[in-house]
Motif scaffolding. Structure first.
Motif, PDB file in Angstrom:
ATOM      1  N   ILE A 141      -1.362  -7.111  13.116  1.00 56.94           N
ATOM      2  CA  ILE A 141      -2.706  -7.267  12.555  1.00 56.94           C
ATOM      3  C   ILE A 141      -3.596  -6.118  13.019  1.00 56.94           C
ATOM      4  CG2 ILE A 141      -4.767  -8.714  12.408  1.00 56.94           C
ATOM      5  CD1 ILE A 141      -3.067 -11.143  12.918  1.00 56.94           C
ATOM      6  N   SER A 142      -4.326  -5.531  12.086  1.00 59.31           N
ATOM      7  CA  SER A 142      -5.308  -4.495  12.410  1.00 59.31           C
ATOM      8  C   SER A 142      -6.658  -4.901  11.830  1.00 59.31           C
ATOM      9  CB  SER A 142      -4.888  -3.143  11.827  1.00 59.31           C
ATOM     10  OG  SER A 142      -3.746  -2.629  12.489  1.00 59.31           O
ATOM     11  N   SER A 143      -7.646  -5.106  12.708  1.00 64.43           N
ATOM     12  CA  SER A 143      -8.998  -5.413  12.269  1.00 64.43           C
ATOM     13  C   SER A 143      -9.914  -4.308  12.777  1.00 64.43           C
ATOM     14  CB  SER A 143      -9.448  -6.775  12.798  1.00 64.43           C
ATOM     15  OG  SER A 143     -10.646  -7.189  12.180  1.00 64.43           O
ATOM     16  N   HIS A 144     -10.571  -3.613  11.860  1.00 60.52           N
ATOM     17  CA  HIS A 144     -11.224  -2.342  12.165  1.00 60.52           C
ATOM     18  C   HIS A 144     -12.666  -2.417  12.630  1.00 60.52           C
ATOM     19  CE1 HIS A 144      -7.893   0.189  10.891  1.00 60.52           C
ATOM     20  NE2 HIS A 144      -7.754  -0.554   9.813  1.00 60.52           N
ATOM     21  N   ASP A 196     -11.372   0.062  -0.524  1.00 60.69           N
ATOM     22  CA  ASP A 196     -10.105   0.629  -1.012  1.00 60.69           C
ATOM     23  C   ASP A 196      -9.379   1.363   0.106  1.00 60.69           C
ATOM     24  OD1 ASP A 196     -10.519  -0.352  -3.547  1.00 60.69           O
ATOM     25  OD2 ASP A 196     -11.269   1.532  -4.377  1.00 60.69           O
ATOM     26  N   ALA A 197     -10.117   2.148   0.882  1.00 64.76           N
ATOM     27  CA  ALA A 197      -9.500   2.906   1.973  1.00 64.76           C
ATOM     28  C   ALA A 197      -8.927   1.981   3.042  1.00 64.76           C
ATOM     29  CB  ALA A 197     -10.526   3.858   2.591  1.00 64.76           C
ATOM     30  N   ILE A 198      -9.658   0.911   3.340  1.00 66.10           N
ATOM     31  CA  ILE A 198      -9.200  -0.037   4.365  1.00 66.10           C
ATOM     32  C   ILE A 198      -7.917  -0.735   3.928  1.00 66.10           C
ATOM     33  CG2 ILE A 198      -9.737  -2.206   5.555  1.00 66.10           C
ATOM     34  CD1 ILE A 198     -12.701  -1.326   5.454  1.00 66.10           C
ATOM     35  N   TYR A 199      -7.928  -1.283   2.711  1.00 68.02           N
ATOM     36  CA  TYR A 199      -6.793  -2.093   2.259  1.00 68.02           C
ATOM     37  C   TYR A 199      -5.605  -1.253   1.795  1.00 68.02           C
ATOM     38  CZ  TYR A 199     -10.171  -5.858   2.667  1.00 68.02           C
ATOM     39  OH  TYR A 199     -11.093  -6.747   3.168  1.00 68.02           O
ATOM     40  N   ASN A 200      -5.820   0.039   1.650  1.00 71.86           N
ATOM     41  CA  ASN A 200      -4.697   0.930   1.334  1.00 71.86           C
ATOM     42  C   ASN A 200      -4.127   1.557   2.602  1.00 71.86           C
ATOM     43  OD1 ASN A 200      -3.091   1.991  -0.864  1.00 71.86           O
ATOM     44  ND2 ASN A 200      -3.907   4.006  -0.310  1.00 71.86           N
ATOM     45  N   LEU A 201      -4.598   1.084   3.770  1.00 69.45           N
ATOM     46  CA  LEU A 201      -4.144   1.563   5.080  1.00 69.45           C
ATOM     47  C   LEU A 201      -4.522   3.019   5.331  1.00 69.45           C
ATOM     48  CD1 LEU A 201      -0.592  -0.073   5.419  1.00 69.45           C
ATOM     49  CD2 LEU A 201      -2.800  -0.962   6.146  1.00 69.45           C
ATOM     50  N   ASP A 202      -5.583   3.481   4.682  1.00 66.03           N
ATOM     51  CA  ASP A 202      -6.045   4.848   4.883  1.00 66.03           C
ATOM     52  C   ASP A 202      -7.257   4.916   5.814  1.00 66.03           C
ATOM     53  OD1 ASP A 202      -4.317   6.606   3.434  1.00 66.03           O
ATOM     54  OD2 ASP A 202      -5.075   5.736   1.580  1.00 66.03           O
ATOM     55  N   PRO A 215       0.820  -1.221   0.000  1.00 63.01           N
ATOM     56  CA  PRO A 215       0.000   0.000   0.000  1.00 63.01           C
ATOM     57  C   PRO A 215       0.854   1.272   0.000  1.00 63.01           C
ATOM     58  CG  PRO A 215      -0.722  -1.545   1.690  1.00 63.01           C
ATOM     59  CD  PRO A 215       0.601  -2.033   1.202  1.00 63.01           C
ATOM     60  N   HIS A 216       0.283   2.284  -0.600  1.00 67.10           N
ATOM     61  CA  HIS A 216       0.905   3.611  -0.583  1.00 67.10           C
ATOM     62  C   HIS A 216      -0.136   4.567  -0.003  1.00 67.10           C
ATOM     63  CE1 HIS A 216       3.636   6.776  -1.585  1.00 67.10           C
ATOM     64  NE2 HIS A 216       2.760   7.378  -2.393  1.00 67.10           N
ATOM     65  N   PRO A 217      -0.273   4.620   1.335  1.00 71.98           N
ATOM     66  CA  PRO A 217      -1.317   5.438   1.964  1.00 71.98           C
ATOM     67  C   PRO A 217      -1.238   6.900   1.549  1.00 71.98           C
ATOM     68  CG  PRO A 217      -0.236   4.019   3.577  1.00 71.98           C
ATOM     69  CD  PRO A 217       0.585   3.939   2.337  1.00 71.98           C
ATOM     70  N   LEU A 218      -2.389   7.519   1.423  1.00 69.91           N
ATOM     71  CA  LEU A 218      -2.451   8.932   1.074  1.00 69.91           C
ATOM     72  C   LEU A 218      -2.306   9.822   2.301  1.00 69.91           C
ATOM     73  CD1 LEU A 218      -5.481   8.797  -1.418  1.00 69.91           C
ATOM     74  CD2 LEU A 218      -3.034   8.718  -1.959  1.00 69.91           C
ATOM     75  N   GLU A 275       3.031   1.799  10.736  1.00 68.25           N
ATOM     76  CA  GLU A 275       3.420   1.658   9.333  1.00 68.25           C
ATOM     77  C   GLU A 275       3.741   0.221   8.945  1.00 68.25           C
ATOM     78  OE1 GLU A 275       4.861   3.653  11.500  1.00 68.25           O
ATOM     79  OE2 GLU A 275       4.288   5.688  10.929  1.00 68.25           O
ATOM     80  N   CYS A 276       4.056  -0.617   9.934  1.00 69.53           N
ATOM     81  CA  CYS A 276       4.489  -1.988   9.646  1.00 69.53           C
ATOM     82  C   CYS A 276       3.368  -3.018   9.777  1.00 69.53           C
ATOM     83  CB  CYS A 276       5.664  -2.368  10.541  1.00 69.53           C
ATOM     84  SG  CYS A 276       7.190  -1.490  10.123  1.00 69.53           S
ATOM     85  N   THR A 277       2.136  -2.568   9.780  1.00 70.05           N
ATOM     86  CA  THR A 277       1.013  -3.511   9.753  1.00 70.05           C
ATOM     87  C   THR A 277       1.162  -4.433   8.543  1.00 70.05           C
ATOM     88  OG1 THR A 277      -0.511  -1.992  10.859  1.00 70.05           O
ATOM     89  CG2 THR A 277      -1.482  -3.718   9.483  1.00 70.05           C
TER      90      THR A 277
END
Length: 346
Positions: free
Chosen positions: A122-125, A146-152, A81-84, A161-163
């Protein structure tokens, strides 16, 4: 008549000639405004297109420069991912595995998610699509995914950052089944791992549903509703409520739940799927290790602060136990009467 028109046109022309400067100025202003507007649109589109291309180029460069990792042996699709909203910095080469927990209410998904979030990578939202506007159509669903899987996507479960595994839990009645074709195609295309979490003993699930519904109204814990508790005192207080179960349509209720879970298995069978049972998580220690390997993270001991509410024998949890006993005896659901949890009958 012709002469009248000519004179009329001539009059208009003469009137126009009285204000040549005004007309020219208006024309110049309109042309200029339109030109600026078109330029702004073009620049904005060019900027977006440029950023999109740059993002793809960067991701390709990271994939080429990053060494192999733990997940490659599991045939996972490596996503970088490249978070915005922030920079992953030194974790650019940490691939992220997307996942989703598909389940039904009161099947242990809340407790299971706290276990996953106990892992540092692990991050589960949580129950993202509980909010209706996010699932009003597949366009809004896809934008959220898209927002979830892009770490946004930010929530209390967000790590750092290391999720290396990110996801959420999705109840089957919150759009997952309604848009099953589009959702399954999205998961396949993005390489999202699907965990279908079920509960074998559907009678115990009904007890939990009715008790939770009662708690929403009565709120015995200091006037607050709690679906999950973190102390034995709170658990014992909530366990005092013993529901009355409508036995008339009880087998039909079980049949309907089984149809829904069978459909879910069929709809998402072509994704990277793991079928998991709540009872196995409780009784089999290796189940959590299996889940962690499935998500491509190093297995470790996971713990939850949640305390189980209903621990008494079934006969002490249901007011009309004798009626339930008679209704299910001799049916394929008779095993639900046992304290031990058995496989769901075919």
């Amino acid at each position: 008549m012709v002469e009248f028109h000519c004179r009329f046109d001539l009059c208009l022309w003469k009137d126009c000639k009285k204000f040549p400067t005004v007309w020219r100025l208006c024309t110049v202003v309109l042309i200029g405004a339109f030109s600026i507007y078109m330029c702004m649109i073009g620049v904005d589109h060019s900027k977006l297109s440029y950023e999109h291309v740059q993002q793809n180029i960067q991701q390709q460069e990271w994939k080429q420069s990053c060494p192999g990792d733990f997940s490659t042996s599991l045939n996972l699709i490596q996503h970088y991912p490249h978070p915005l909203t922030y920079d992953r910095q030194e974790c650019l080469c940490t691939p992220v595995q997307g996942f989703v927990i598909l389940s039904m209410q009161r099947s242990g998904s809340g407790w299971f998610e706290t276990l996953l979030n106990n892992h540092p990578n692990i991050s589960s939202h949580g129950e993202i699509f509980k909010v209706k506007p996010r699932r009003q159509n597949f366009t809004t669903i896809a934008a959220t995914l898209d927002a979830i899987y892009n770490l946004d996507w930010y929530s209390s479960a967000a790590k750092n950052e290391c999720t290396s595994a990110v996801g959420f839990k999705w109840m089957l009645n919150q759009g997952a089944m309604e848009y099953n074709r589009e959702v399954a195609a999205y998961f396949e295309n993005k390489g999202v791992s699907v965990i279908l979490l079920l509960r074998r003993n559907l009678l115990k699930r009904i007890i939990s549903i009715l008790a939770n519904a009662y708690d929403r109204v009565a709120k015995p814990l200091n006037g607050t509703h709690k679906s999950h508790v973190h102390s034995h005192e709170e658990a014992n207080k909530l366990a005092e409520y013993k529901p009355i179960i409508n036995v008339k349509y009880l087998p039909e209720n079980f049949e309907r739940v089984m149809e829904i879970t069978d459909d879910a298995h069929r709809f998402f069978n072509h994704t990277r799927l793991l079928v998991l049972y709540y009872e196995d998580l409780v009784t089999e220690s290796h189940s959590l290790e299996q889940v962690q390997k499935f998500l491509g993270v190093e297995p470790r001991k996971l713990e939850s602060l949640q305390v189980k509410i209903h621990t008494r024998p079934l006969s002490q949890q249901i007011q009309n136990w004798d009626e339930v006993l008679v209704r299910l005896k001799g049916t394929k659901f008779e095993s639900f009467l046992d304290e031990e949890d058995h496989p769901i009958p075919p």
